[in-house]
Scaffold this active site. Structure first.
Site, PDB file in Angstrom:
ATOM      1  N   CYS A 512      44.028  44.679  46.840  1.00  0.00           N
ATOM      2  CA  CYS A 512      45.298  43.810  46.698  1.00  0.00           C
ATOM      3  C   CYS A 512      45.013  42.525  47.032  1.00  0.00           C
ATOM      4  O   CYS A 512      43.236  42.087  47.257  1.00  0.00           O
ATOM      5  CB  CYS A 512      46.022  43.803  48.701  1.00  0.00           C
ATOM      6  SG  CYS A 512      46.103  45.496  48.073  1.00  0.00           S
ATOM      7  N   CYS A 639      37.045  30.337  32.844  1.00  0.00           N
ATOM      8  CA  CYS A 639      36.241  32.138  32.660  1.00  0.00           C
ATOM      9  C   CYS A 639      37.014  32.763  32.313  1.00  0.00           C
ATOM     10  O   CYS A 639      36.864  33.861  32.247  1.00  0.00           O
ATOM     11  CB  CYS A 639      37.024  32.271  34.632  1.00  0.00           C
ATOM     12  SG  CYS A 639      36.146  31.579  35.999  1.00  0.00           S
ATOM     13  N   HIS A 690      28.996  40.054  35.079  1.00  0.00           N
ATOM     14  CA  HIS A 690      29.604  40.548  36.254  1.00  0.00           C
ATOM     15  C   HIS A 690      28.769  41.910  36.388  1.00  0.00           C
ATOM     16  O   HIS A 690      29.453  43.136  36.895  1.00  0.00           O
ATOM     17  CB  HIS A 690      30.862  40.901  34.687  1.00  0.00           C
ATOM     18  CG  HIS A 690      31.521  39.812  34.855  1.00  0.00           C
ATOM     19  ND1 HIS A 690      31.804  38.831  34.005  1.00  0.00           N
ATOM     20  CD2 HIS A 690      32.508  39.409  35.376  1.00  0.00           C
ATOM     21  CE1 HIS A 690      32.214  37.998  34.226  1.00  0.00           C
ATOM     22  NE2 HIS A 690      32.853  38.116  34.625  1.00  0.00           N
ATOM     23  N   CYS A 722      29.075  32.916  34.998  1.00  0.00           N
ATOM     24  CA  CYS A 722      30.001  32.650  35.503  1.00  0.00           C
ATOM     25  C   CYS A 722      29.753  32.334  37.323  1.00  0.00           C
ATOM     26  O   CYS A 722      28.426  32.016  36.950  1.00  0.00           O
ATOM     27  CB  CYS A 722      31.345  33.527  36.408  1.00  0.00           C
ATOM     28  SG  CYS A 722      32.374  32.838  36.668  1.00  0.00           S
TER      29      CYS A 722
HETATM   30  N1  GLN Z   1      32.224  27.456  40.832  1.00  0.00           N
HETATM   31  C1  GLN Z   1      33.005  29.027  41.299  1.00  0.00           C
HETATM   32  C2  GLN Z   1      31.856  29.731  41.426  1.00  0.00           C
HETATM   33  O1  GLN Z   1      31.032  29.589  40.901  1.00  0.00           O
HETATM   34  C3  GLN Z   1      33.246  29.189  39.250  1.00  0.00           C
HETATM   35  C4  GLN Z   1      34.644  30.465  39.660  1.00  0.00           C
HETATM   36  C5  GLN Z   1      35.454  30.486  39.085  1.00  0.00           C
HETATM   37  O2  GLN Z   1      35.603  30.298  37.845  1.00  0.00           O
HETATM   38  N2  GLN Z   1      35.700  32.037  38.914  1.00  0.00           N
HETATM   39  O3  GLN Z   1      32.293  30.423  42.074  1.00  0.00           O
HETATM   40 ZN    ZN Z   2      34.084  31.818  35.703  1.00  0.00          ZN
END
Ligand code: GLN
Ligand code: ZN
Length: 751
Positions: A512, A639, A690, A722
Site C-alpha cells: 500500500c 525511471c 532492481h 536508478c
Molecule cells: N534520486 C532518487 C534516488 O536515487 C531517484 C529515484 C527515482 O527516480 N525513483 O533515489
Molecule cells: Zn529511477
C-alpha cells in the site's frame, strides 16, 4: 423502494490493512491459509455492510481479491503459464503473483493511469482454457447468506485481452474465440444461482484510442454475453464515446460512465437515451479524496435528465473506490479544517446515497446537505488554501528559458567542471540502512534530539563521500539519508501540502502507499535541501550533485486539489522549486539533478490530450530550472526505458544531462536518441539496480561498448539505472567498484 444508486467496486485491503498483514504472515509461514480466508471473509462482510448501511442498492461481489482481480480472472479462465502448472490452489495463485524458487512471477504493470498494478496475463494460442467459476460463485453465495443480493463484478473480456501478452507472439484479441465461450459458460452458472442477477463487466480499455478491429469485437462480444443475462458494462478514467455508441446496439441493460474524468461522455447521452438503457452516472470522484460538491453533482444530474429519462439513471462513483483510502475514522490528528474537506471510500458511500436520495426526491438528511455546502464554501475562501502572494507570483511569471543555449552551456560546463568522457555518477540515493531509518523515524516521533539526528545523518553522508572517493566515482551524491520518500520529503516542507495518518491505498498485492495530498497554494517556507548538500560538498573536492524531485513527479505521486487545474498546481510547485535551484547554485553547488521519475506516468489516456499535458509538463520542468546559470549543469533522471514516443518532449525539457533506465535492454532503447539526433548528454544505466546481483567488470564493459555503438563517448555518462536505496551496501559497493573499473578499462582501450 428502489434507491437507484450504484457502487462500481470497493477497496479490499482493510481499513487497518488487515489483509496486508495476514497475507504477509502467511507468506512468512507464520499463519495458515485458513487464517487468510477468515480475515478475507470478515473484510468482505464488513465492506458489504458498510455499503448496505449507507443505503447502496447495487453492491458488488467478486470485487474482493487476495491479490489482484486480473490475476483472479486468469485463474478463472485457467490461463496458467506453463511454469506454474505443477501447482494448484493458493500455492499456484501466489506463485503467479510473487514467483517461487523455480519460477519467476508474472509481470506486473500499472492499471491505466492509476498507481494500482495488476498481474499481466500470459496467453498462447496452443493453451487450453478451462473455466473455474468457484471464486465468483462462492463470493456471491457468501453475500447472499448475509442477506445481501450482490451484482457480480467481472473483468470484461476485451479489457482482459487488451491487457494480456501473447507468449507465442501475435495479437491477444485473436484469443477472444477461446475465452468468450468460458465467459458464456460462467453466465449460465451464474443464472442458475438466482433470477435476475446483474453482472458488471469492467471495460476500462474502452477509454483508450483503440484499433478499429477492437471496436469491431464489442458488438459481437456483448450480443453474446447479454442475451440471457442482465449486464452492466462500466468504463472509467476517461470518456468511452466510441464504445458507448456500439454498446447501445447490444442487449446490455446498463452502461456506466465516468463524468468526473470523462466529461465528453455527455456527448453520448442522446444515443443512450434513444436506446432506453440504464445509465450509471459516475459523479463522485473515485480517484480523489475531496468531498463531493453536491450542488455541482445535482446540477450535472439534472442536465443529464434533459436528455436521458430520470428513471433510467443510477447515481454512482466515477470508478471503483479501490483508488482512495478507506475511512476518515482514523484521521485523528488531521487539522479539523482540512479534515472537513476530505472524503474517503466509506464517506463517499454516504455521498452517493445522499445525492441519489435528493435527486430522486426521496427523504434525505437536510443537515448533511448543509454541511456539505458549508465545507465546499470554506474551501473557496480558506486562508489555508489561498495565498494571493503565490497566485500573483505564478501569474506574473514569464521567464521560462534559462541562460544560454545548450551548445554554449555544455561547452562552458565541460571546461569548468572538468569531467572526462564517460563520466561516472549515481542517481542519488545510497542504501538505506536500518540505523538511518531508525534515526529518521526516531527524530520524527521526538525520540531523539535534532542534534543526535544531525549527527547520524552527517555520519552517513561522511560514509557515502568516503566510499565514493575510494571507489573513484567522479560526480558525487550525498546519498539521501534524510528522505523517506522522494515526494514526501518535499511535500513535508512545502506549504499547501497535507499528509494522512491512515490514508493507505493498495498499490499491488499486499503493498500500500499513502500518497500525500495538495490542498492549497504551494510555496516554499525555506530552503529544503541546501544544508544537506552543502554539508556533503564541504567534505570533498569532487563535485557534489544537488538532488531535487521535479514538479511533475511531485504532482503525479500526490492526490491533487480538484478546485484548480493540475497544470496550475504543477506550475506553483515548479516556482517553489526554482527558488531551491537558485539557492543551491548560490551555495556553490555546480550540478543539480531534478528527478522526473513519474513524468511518463502522467500521460493522458487519450492521444488527443497528450499535447496539452506535454506543454505544461515541459513548461514546469523548465520553470523549475529557469534560474540555473549557464555554468550550472542541470541533470534529470527518468525511471523507464521506452522513450520512442516522447523523445522530442524530453529534448524540449532542455536538461544538460539525462540519466535513464535502459540497463535491461542492451542498447536497443538508446537508438531512438541517435535516430532523432538528440544533442544533450545521456547516462543510460549500465546495470539493473532492481536485483541484488553484482554485475562483473566484463559485463559492464560489454554494456558500455554497446552504448558506444550508438552514441559517441563525448555524449555518454556511466551510472546505475536508478537510485540505490533499496539495495544493500555490500552489493552496492561491489557493483560500483566494478562499474568504475569497467569505465577505466574502456577509456584505456579507446585512447
Ligand atoms: N534520486 C532518487 C534516488 O536515487 C531517484 C529515484 C527515482 O527516480 N525513483 O533515489
Ligand atoms: Zn529511477
Amino acid at each position: 423502494m428502489s434507491k437507484n444508486n450504484y457502487v462500481v467496486g470497493f477497496p479490499r485491503i482493510g481499513e487497518q490493512r488487515e489483509l496486508k498483514k495476514v497475507l504477509e504472515e502467511f507468506w512468512a509461514k507464520k499463519c495458515s491459509y485458513k487464517e487468510v480466508k477468515k480475515v478475507a471473509s470478515e473484510l468482505k462482510k464488513r465492506h458489504w455492510n458498510y455499503q448496505k448501511e449507507a443505503g447502496i442498492e447495487y453492491i458488488s461481489s467478486n470485487d474482493f481479491s487476495l491479490y489482484d482481480n486480473v490475476l483472479d480472472t486468469s485463474v478463472m479462465l485457467g490461463a496458467i503459464p506453463k511454469r506454474f502448472r505443477n501447482l494448484k490452489d493458493e500455492e499456484l495463485y501466489f506463485a503467479m503473483a510473487r514467483g517461487n524458487k523455480e519460477a519467476t512471477a508474472c509481470e506486473m504493470t500499472k492499471w491505466f493511469n492509476t498507481n494500482y498494478h495488476y498481474i499481466v496475463p500470459e496467453l498462447s494460442l496452443e493453451d487450453e482454457y478451462i473455466l473455474d467459476a468457484s471464486k465468483v460463485i462462492e463470493e456471491y453465495l457468501e453475500a447472499k447468506e448475509l442477506g445481501i443480493k450482490t451484482k457480480i463484478n467481472l473483468v470484461g473480456p476485451i479489457t482482459y485481452l487488451g491487457l494480456s501478452k501473447r507468449v507465442d507472439g501475435g495479437d491477444c484479441y485473436e484469443l477472444l474465440s477461446k475465452i468468450l465461450p468460458l465467459y458464456e459458460k460462467l453466465l449460465v452458472k451464474i443464472n442458475e444461482l438466482d433470477s435476475d442477477i446483474l453482472v458488471q463487466f469492467d471495460e476500462p480499455i474502452f477509454v483508450k484510442d483503440l484499433d478499429p478491429t477492437v471496436y469491431s469485437l464489442i458488438k459481437y462480444t456483448y450480443d453474446k454475453l447479454s442475451i440471457n443475462t442482465k449486464v452492466a458494462v462500466v468504463t472509467y478514467f476517461e470518456h468511452s464515446n466510441e464504445a458507448t455508441n456500439i454498446l447501445v446496439h447490444t442487449p446490455v441493460w446498463a452502461i456506466g460512465l465516468d463524468f468526473v474524468h470523462g466529461k465528453e461522455n455527455l456527448e453520448s447521452l442522446e444515443t443512450i437515451s434513444k436506446s432506453a438503457k440504464k445509465l450509471i452516472v459516475g459523479v463522485v470522484d473515485g480517484r480523489n479524496i475531496w468531498k463531493n460538491d453536491f450542488e455541482n453533482s445535482l446540477k450535472l444530474l439534472e442536465d443529464i435528465t434533459k436528455v436521458v429519462n430520470k428513471d433510467d439513471i443510477l447515481v454512482g462513483a466515477s470508478c471503483s473506490l479501490l483508488h482512495v483510502p478507506f475511512t476518515l475514522k482514523y484521521e485523528e490528528k488531521q487539522n479539523i479544517e482540512i479534515k472537513n474537506w476530505l472524503s474517503y471510500a466509506v464517506e463517499k458511500l454516504d455521498e452517493i446515497s445522499l445525492i441519489s436520495k435528493k435527486f430522486f426526491a426521496q427523504e434525505y438528511d437536510k443537515n448533511s446537505f448543509l454541511e456539505n455546502f458549508k465545507a465546499n464554501e470554506s474551501r473557496k475562501t480558506s486562508k489555508l488554501i489561498h495565498s494571493e502572494e503565490v497566485k500573483n507570483r505564478v501569474k506574473n511569471l514569464n521567464s521560462l528559458e534559462r541562460e544560454g543555449v545548450y551548445e554554449q552551456r555544455i561547452k562552458l560546463q565541460k571546461e569548468l567542471l572538468g569531467y572526462e568522457n564517460l563520466a561516472t555518477t549515481t542517481i542519488g540515493s545510497f542504501p538505506q540502512t536500518p540505523e538511518v531509518r531508525l534515526a529518521r523515524s526516531g527524530f520524527k516521533k521526538g525520540l531523539i534530539s535534532e542534534e543526535e539526528y544531525l549527527k547520524e545523518m552527517r555520519a552517513y553522508i561522511d560514509d557515502c563521500v568516503e566510499f565514493q572517493e575510494q571507489c573513484g566515482l567522479e560526480v558525487f551524491v550525498h546519498g539521501e539519508p534524510e528522505r523517506n520518500d522522494m515526494v514526501e520529503y518535499f511535500g513535508e516542507q512545502l506549504n499547501g501540502y497535507g499528509f494522512s495518518q491512515n490514508g493507505w491505498v493498495q498499490s499491488y498485492g499486499s503493498r500500500c502507499v499513502k500518497p500525500p495530498f495538495i490542498y492549497g497554494d504551494i510555496s516554499r517556507a525555506k530552503p529544503m535541501t541546501v544544508e544537506w548538500i552543502s554539508y556533503a560538498q564541504s567534505k570533498t573536492q569532487k563535485i557534489m550533485k544537488g538532488m531535487l524531485t521535479g514538479p511533475v513527479t511531485i504532482l503525479n505521486w500526490s492526490f491533487v486539489r480538484d478546485d484548480k487545474p493540475r497544470s496550475e498546481v504543477s506550475k506553483q510547485i515548479a516556482v517553489s522549486l526554482s527558488d531551491e535551484v537558485d539557492d543551491l547554485q548560490k551555495a556553490g553547488i555546480k550540478i543539480i539533478q531534478v528527478d522526473e521519475a513519474a513524468f511518463k506516468e502522467g500521460y493522458p489516456l487519450r492521444d488527443s490530450k497528450i499535447k496539452e499535458y506535454e506543454s505544461w509538463a515541459v513548461r514546469d520542468f523548465k520553470i523549475c530550472v529557469s534560474k540555473a546559470k549557464k555554468e550550472t549543469q542541470i541533470h534529470t533522471h527518468m525511471c523507464y526505458s521506452e522513450f520512442n514516443d516522447i523523445i522530442k518532449t524530453i529534448e524540449a525539457m532542455d536538461a544538460d544531462v539525462i540519466t535513464i533506465e535502459t540497463a535491461r535492454s542492451g542498447n536497443e532503447l538508446l537508438k531512438i536518441f541517435k535516430k532523432v539526433g538528440y544533442k544533450q548528454e545521456v547516462g543510460p544505466g549500465v546495470y539493473d539496480i532492481h536485483s541484488p546481483r553484482v554485475p562483473s567488470v566484463k559485463e559492464i564493459k560489454t554494456q558500455i561498448k554497446l552504448l558506444l555503438e550508438v552514441l559517441p563517448k563525448e555524449q555518454l555518462w556511466i551510472n546505475p539505472d536508478c537510485g540505490l536505496k533499496t539495495r544493500k551496501w555490500k552489493e552496492t559497493k561491489e557493483a560500483l567498484v566494478n562499474m568504475v573499473e569497467a569505465v577505466n578499462q574502456v577509456r584505456e582501450e579507446l585512447s
